[in-house]
Motif scaffolding. Structure first.
Motif, PDB file in Angstrom:
ATOM      1  N   UNK A  42       4.957  -7.492 -10.914  1.00 43.67           N
ATOM      2  CA  UNK A  42       5.055  -8.891 -10.223  1.00 43.67           C
ATOM      3  C   UNK A  42       6.497  -9.140  -9.691  1.00 43.67           C
ATOM      4  N   UNK A  43       6.484 -10.045  -8.614  1.00 42.72           N
ATOM      5  CA  UNK A  43       7.859 -10.338  -8.326  1.00 42.72           C
ATOM      6  C   UNK A  43       7.858 -12.028  -7.980  1.00 42.72           C
ATOM      7  N   UNK A  44       9.029 -12.461  -7.869  1.00 43.06           N
ATOM      8  CA  UNK A  44       9.367 -13.856  -7.701  1.00 43.06           C
ATOM      9  C   UNK A  44      10.687 -14.074  -7.021  1.00 43.06           C
ATOM     10  N   UNK A  45      10.658 -14.944  -6.152  1.00 45.71           N
ATOM     11  CA  UNK A  45      11.946 -14.996  -5.250  1.00 45.71           C
ATOM     12  C   UNK A  45      13.055 -16.014  -5.787  1.00 45.71           C
ATOM     13  N   UNK A  46      12.660 -16.938  -6.599  1.00 51.30           N
ATOM     14  CA  UNK A  46      13.574 -17.732  -7.307  1.00 51.30           C
ATOM     15  C   UNK A  46      13.565 -18.155  -8.526  1.00 51.30           C
ATOM     16  N   UNK A  47      14.190 -19.002  -9.133  1.00 54.13           N
ATOM     17  CA  UNK A  47      14.104 -19.254 -10.596  1.00 54.13           C
ATOM     18  C   UNK A  47      12.858 -20.113 -10.989  1.00 54.13           C
ATOM     19  N   UNK A  48      12.532 -20.805 -10.167  1.00 53.73           N
ATOM     20  CA  UNK A  48      11.406 -21.722 -10.498  1.00 53.73           C
ATOM     21  C   UNK A  48       9.971 -21.066 -10.273  1.00 53.73           C
ATOM     22  N   UNK A  50       9.901 -17.689 -10.665  1.00 53.32           N
ATOM     23  CA  UNK A  50       9.981 -16.787 -11.763  1.00 53.32           C
ATOM     24  C   UNK A  50       9.171 -17.438 -13.077  1.00 53.32           C
ATOM     25  N   UNK A  51       9.626 -18.681 -13.225  1.00 56.03           N
ATOM     26  CA  UNK A  51       9.360 -19.228 -14.424  1.00 56.03           C
ATOM     27  C   UNK A  51       7.872 -19.308 -14.643  1.00 56.03           C
ATOM     28  N   UNK A  52       7.325 -19.991 -13.372  1.00 58.14           N
ATOM     29  CA  UNK A  52       6.047 -20.215 -13.241  1.00 58.14           C
ATOM     30  C   UNK A  52       5.002 -19.164 -13.333  1.00 58.14           C
ATOM     31  N   UNK A  53       5.373 -18.067 -12.813  1.00 54.98           N
ATOM     32  CA  UNK A  53       4.783 -16.465 -12.858  1.00 54.98           C
ATOM     33  C   UNK A  53       4.786 -16.079 -14.249  1.00 54.98           C
TER      34      UNK A  53
END
Length: 239
Positions: A42-48, A50-53
């Protein structure tokens, strides 16, 4: 470059890794290598994001960059530890400064890797953490002391009937103490066995995690009954 494929876990369900990183090339490289090893990514592009995912998906491990837009990796680590303590975290830092590593570990990160890093090294760290979180001796699934009940298989700690928030590294430290009850354990041994290093930036991180365990598990943290200090040597668990 992709590395020689090895078997990541014994679990028939592939481990899920969340990569929180804002550099597209880094994300692509990590995704390719993790998927080649058999992990779900799974990936996330920023901190917010990332935390949500992390909170929504409950991955088996998070690879988290320190320098992130919208919310720093350190703040993501802090909030994730407060809301979902059991998810292991590996921090990525480009700064190369010991203070970042120490702060990340004290916030509850399980490990860190400094950029630029070898993908082989990162994969080894990932596998080591997933091994430690999955491997619990069958004969030691349950342990209790005082009003504390520890389920080593489910990684759950209950005090007076109430489940406690215990970070992944705090739990691993507690598990190691339980499995070596009565032994005097040096800080260096704890760093090597629980954190996985022979040479570590500071032994202060052991003391920090021990203080947290006392605060959560001891009837009186100032006069510990279970996690005892052996002056000049380290600690001994007598629960």
């Amino acid at each position: 470059m992709k590395q020689e494929k090895t078997k990541p876990t014994e679990d028939p369900r592939p481990a899920r890794i969340l990569v929180v990183e804002d550099e597209p090339n880094m994300v692509a490289g990590l995704r390719d290598n993790f998927e080649f090893e058999g992990y779900e990514v799974l990936t996330a592009r920023d901190g917010i994001e990332g935390l949500e995912r992390a909170l929504q998906e409950s991955p088996d491990l998070v690879v988290l960059d320190v320098m992130m837009p919208r919310m720093s990796g350190l703040e993501v680590c802090r909030q994730l530890r407060a809301k979902r303590a059991s998810i292991p975290i590996i921090m990525l830092t480009a700064r190369g400064q010991e203070v970042d590593k120490v702060v990340g570990l004290e916030l509850g990160a399980d490990d860190y890797v400094t950029k630029p890093f070898s993908i082989r090294e990162l994969l080894a760290r990932v596998k080591a953490i997933l091994r430690r979180t999955a491997a619990v001796p069958k004969q030691q699934d349950q342990h209790s002391f005082g009003d504390i009940e520890v389920d080593l298989h489910r990684r759950r700690v209950v005090k007076s009937g109430k489940a406690l928030d215990i970070s992944s590294k705090e739990f691993e430290l507690l598990q190691y103490f339980i499995c070596h009850s009565g032994e005097t354990l040096s800080r260096d041994r704890l760093l090597e066995e629980v954190w996985g290093y022979e040479n570590y930036p500071t032994t202060r991180t052991v003391d920090t995690h021990l203080v947290r365990l006392r605060q959560k598990l001891e009837p009186d943290p100032e006069q510990p009954q279970y996690f005892l200090t052996v002056h000049g040597t380290g600690y001994r668990f007598v629960g």
